[in-house]
Design a protein around this motif. Structure first.
Motif, PDB file in Angstrom:
ATOM      1  N   ARG A   1      25.948 -23.450 -62.592  1.00 27.22           N
ATOM      2  CA  ARG A   1      24.656 -23.866 -62.063  1.00 27.22           C
ATOM      3  C   ARG A   1      24.789 -24.280 -60.601  1.00 27.22           C
ATOM      4  O   ARG A   1      25.854 -24.697 -60.158  1.00 27.22           O
ATOM      5  CB  ARG A   1      24.084 -25.023 -62.891  1.00 27.22           C
ATOM      6  N   GLY A   2      23.665 -24.207 -59.902  1.00 23.74           N
ATOM      7  CA  GLY A   2      23.655 -24.524 -58.483  1.00 23.74           C
ATOM      8  C   GLY A   2      23.193 -25.936 -58.210  1.00 23.74           C
ATOM      9  O   GLY A   2      23.384 -26.848 -59.022  1.00 23.74           O
ATOM     10  N   ALA A   3      22.570 -26.133 -57.046  1.00 21.10           N
ATOM     11  CA  ALA A   3      22.179 -27.462 -56.581  1.00 21.10           C
ATOM     12  C   ALA A   3      21.071 -28.056 -57.449  1.00 21.10           C
ATOM     13  O   ALA A   3      20.242 -27.351 -58.030  1.00 21.10           O
ATOM     14  CB  ALA A   3      21.731 -27.386 -55.127  1.00 21.10           C
ATOM     15  N   MET A   4      21.056 -29.370 -57.524  1.00 25.99           N
ATOM     16  CA  MET A   4      20.060 -30.098 -58.288  1.00 25.99           C
ATOM     17  C   MET A   4      18.680 -29.927 -57.656  1.00 25.99           C
ATOM     18  O   MET A   4      18.489 -30.252 -56.472  1.00 25.99           O
ATOM     19  CB  MET A   4      20.436 -31.585 -58.329  1.00 25.99           C
ATOM     20  N   PRO A   5      17.706 -29.430 -58.403  1.00 29.33           N
ATOM     21  CA  PRO A   5      16.370 -29.235 -57.839  1.00 29.33           C
ATOM     22  C   PRO A   5      15.667 -30.568 -57.583  1.00 29.33           C
ATOM     23  O   PRO A   5      16.050 -31.609 -58.118  1.00 29.33           O
ATOM     24  CB  PRO A   5      15.647 -28.418 -58.915  1.00 29.33           C
ATOM     25  N   SER A   6      14.617 -30.514 -56.778  1.00 27.63           N
ATOM     26  CA  SER A   6      13.923 -31.737 -56.351  1.00 27.63           C
ATOM     27  C   SER A   6      13.334 -32.503 -57.528  1.00 27.63           C
ATOM     28  O   SER A   6      13.304 -33.740 -57.510  1.00 27.63           O
ATOM     29  CB  SER A   6      12.828 -31.385 -55.343  1.00 27.63           C
ATOM     30  N   GLU A   7      12.867 -31.788 -58.571  1.00 26.05           N
ATOM     31  CA  GLU A   7      12.263 -32.497 -59.704  1.00 26.05           C
ATOM     32  C   GLU A   7      13.291 -33.322 -60.474  1.00 26.05           C
ATOM     33  O   GLU A   7      12.969 -34.389 -61.008  1.00 26.05           O
ATOM     34  CB  GLU A   7      11.542 -31.534 -60.646  1.00 26.05           C
TER      35      GLU A   7
END
Length: 454
Positions: free
Chosen positions: A94-100
């Motif tokens: 998985r990539g970067a943590m999304p804003s939500e």
């Protein structure tokens, strides 16, 4: 001497050694009238009143983890990494943590109405691949805790390559209190084992970043971690000497050593790892070499304190937060085993947790098992048999901490003089209650030590 219930570590002056032995071997009726040494031994917990329930006191310390005044979040701002270390076990799925999810984390902390202590650990992947996520959340946590009088500490576990002066400036300004940077030997050795995705070298850039940290004046603790196996151990003395020339004169820098394990990575079959007693003995030996080279020994002294060896996964108020909001207990298992997927962070900041799964990690260790080797152990208050809940889940027994298995050598290493211990000498006093001691205090020819976040 070491008292695992109070965490006190003491060195008795030679002239008082026989008197101390007498106190420790005697019953109350045999003791002479009060002396200064006797008072200090009692204060540190080496002498206790008749009828004291030490087992009960130890269990009270352990059960305190079920309170709601503390919270530890090990956050994966991204599960990607710029390195491809030869012994890595992660999948980089998985990539970067999304804003939500970032917003949900802020809401989660804001919901903790009884919170007195918040500990954040930035983990990965390599957390600085998503440095913007780290900065965003670190800023919120720091400000929230300051507004509400909450004790805040934060640790960055990083390979150090992206910890540029600009990034370091931001994080230190936002209250980052601890860094753990891994180096696996001198340049040639390190670059073989911890290289970029394209095979590029990493050692020199990490050293440049560490030198910049040394120039900073903040009271940040910098742990230099050295992962080793049979293939690089012979280079360790040379590496320690190199690092000592660079950093041993700064008491903020410390060394820890961890033997590489077979943790589920694609190269497990070719790793030449240490096992059993040899694994423990090499670790203790390396800690001594670092102390002899001039590094302050905060690690060993602090893990000998109550709960010092209890794994974060055994704490019911500790969660690993994946970049997609999945909650885990163990950073080694992550999503490799369903038992480790214990819940999810909801959009409104609730920790939706399967407490039966959590109990596998918090209540399967030696402290809870009848007739286990842990229940009658002198070291129980330091680890409660919870050094690795994963091992308890995988097999019927676990290995004791190296510092317990080699307690004599451990205490002798701590007692080694070092110009960087920040020590003071005072009369003939030699003991102090560990829970109230500074990270390392030297009195009367010995050291009294108070635990780092691991």
């Amino acid at each position: 001497m070491h008292n695992s219930l109070t965490g006190a570590i003491a060195a008795i002056a030679p002239a008082q050694a026989e008197q101390a032995r007498h106190f420790l071997r005697s019953k109350a009726a045999d003791l002479p009238r009060e002396t200064n040494l006797e008072e200090q031994l009692a204060e540190a917990g080496f002498l206790v009143p008749i009828g004291t329930d030490e087992d009960g006191s130890a269990m009270d310390q352990y059960l305190a983890k079920y309170g709601t005044s503390h919270l530890q979040l090990i956050i994966l701002p991204t599960e990607q990494c710029n390195f491809r270390c030869v012994y890595c076990y992660e999948s980089f799925s998985r990539g970067a943590m999304p804003s939500e999810v970032q917003k949900a984390l802020k809401e989660c902390v804001a919901r903790q109405v009884n919170l007195e202590r918040l500990n954040i650990t930035w983990f990965g992947g390599e957390p600085l691949v998503a440095a913007d996520v780290v900065v965003n959340l670190q800023q919120y946590f720091s400000q929230h805790c300051k507004r509400h009088g909450i004790e805040f500490s934060s640790t960055l576990v990083s390979n150090g390559y992206l910890l540029t002066p600009a990034v370091a400036d931001k994080l230190l300004h936002l209250g980052l209190s601890h860094l753990q940077i891994t180096l696996d030997g001198t340049a040639a050795e390190h670059n073989k084992r911890r290289h970029l995705m394209d095979g590029g070298e990493t050692f020199e850039k990490i050293m440049v970043n560490l030198r910049y940290l040394k120039q900073r004046t903040e009271r940040v603790r910098v742990t230099l971690r050295h992962n080793y196996d049979r293939r690089n151990l012979s280079h360790a003395p040379e590496f320690i000497e190199l690092m000592a020339r660079e950093f041993a004169d700064d008491p903020r820098f410390e060394f820890v050593f961890e033997p590489i394990g077979k943790w589920g990575g694609q190269n497990d079959s070719v790793l030449d790892v240490y096992e059993g007693k040899e694994r423990a003995a090499t670790k203790i030996h390396l800690q001594r070499l670092a102390k002899e080279a001039g590094f302050r020994n905060a690690y060993q002294a602090q893990v000998l304190r109550p709960n010092g060896f209890v794994c974060y996964a055994a704490d019911p108020r500790s969660f690993v937060v994946g970049s997609d909001g999945t909650l885990y207990k163990c950073t080694v298992e992550l999503d490799k085993n369903e038992r480790n997927v214990v819940g999810r962070l909801t959009q409104d900041g609730k920790l939706m947790v399967d407490w039966q799964k959590v109990a596998l990690w918090t209540e399967s260790n030696g402290a809870w098992r009848q007739n286990s080797k842990c229940t009658g152990c002198f070291f129980l208050p330091a680890c409660f048999g919870a050094i690795c809940p994963k091992e308890w889940l995988d097999r019927a027994d676990v290995t004791c901490p190296p510092e317990k298995r080699f307690i004599g050598e451990t205490l002798r290493t701590i007692a080694l003089r070092s110009v960087n211990d920040g020590a003071q000498r005072s009369g003939s006093a030699a003991v102090e209650r560990g829970a109230g001691a500074s990270s390392q205090t030297e009195l009367a020819g010995g050291k009294l030590s108070g635990r780092p976040n691991s």
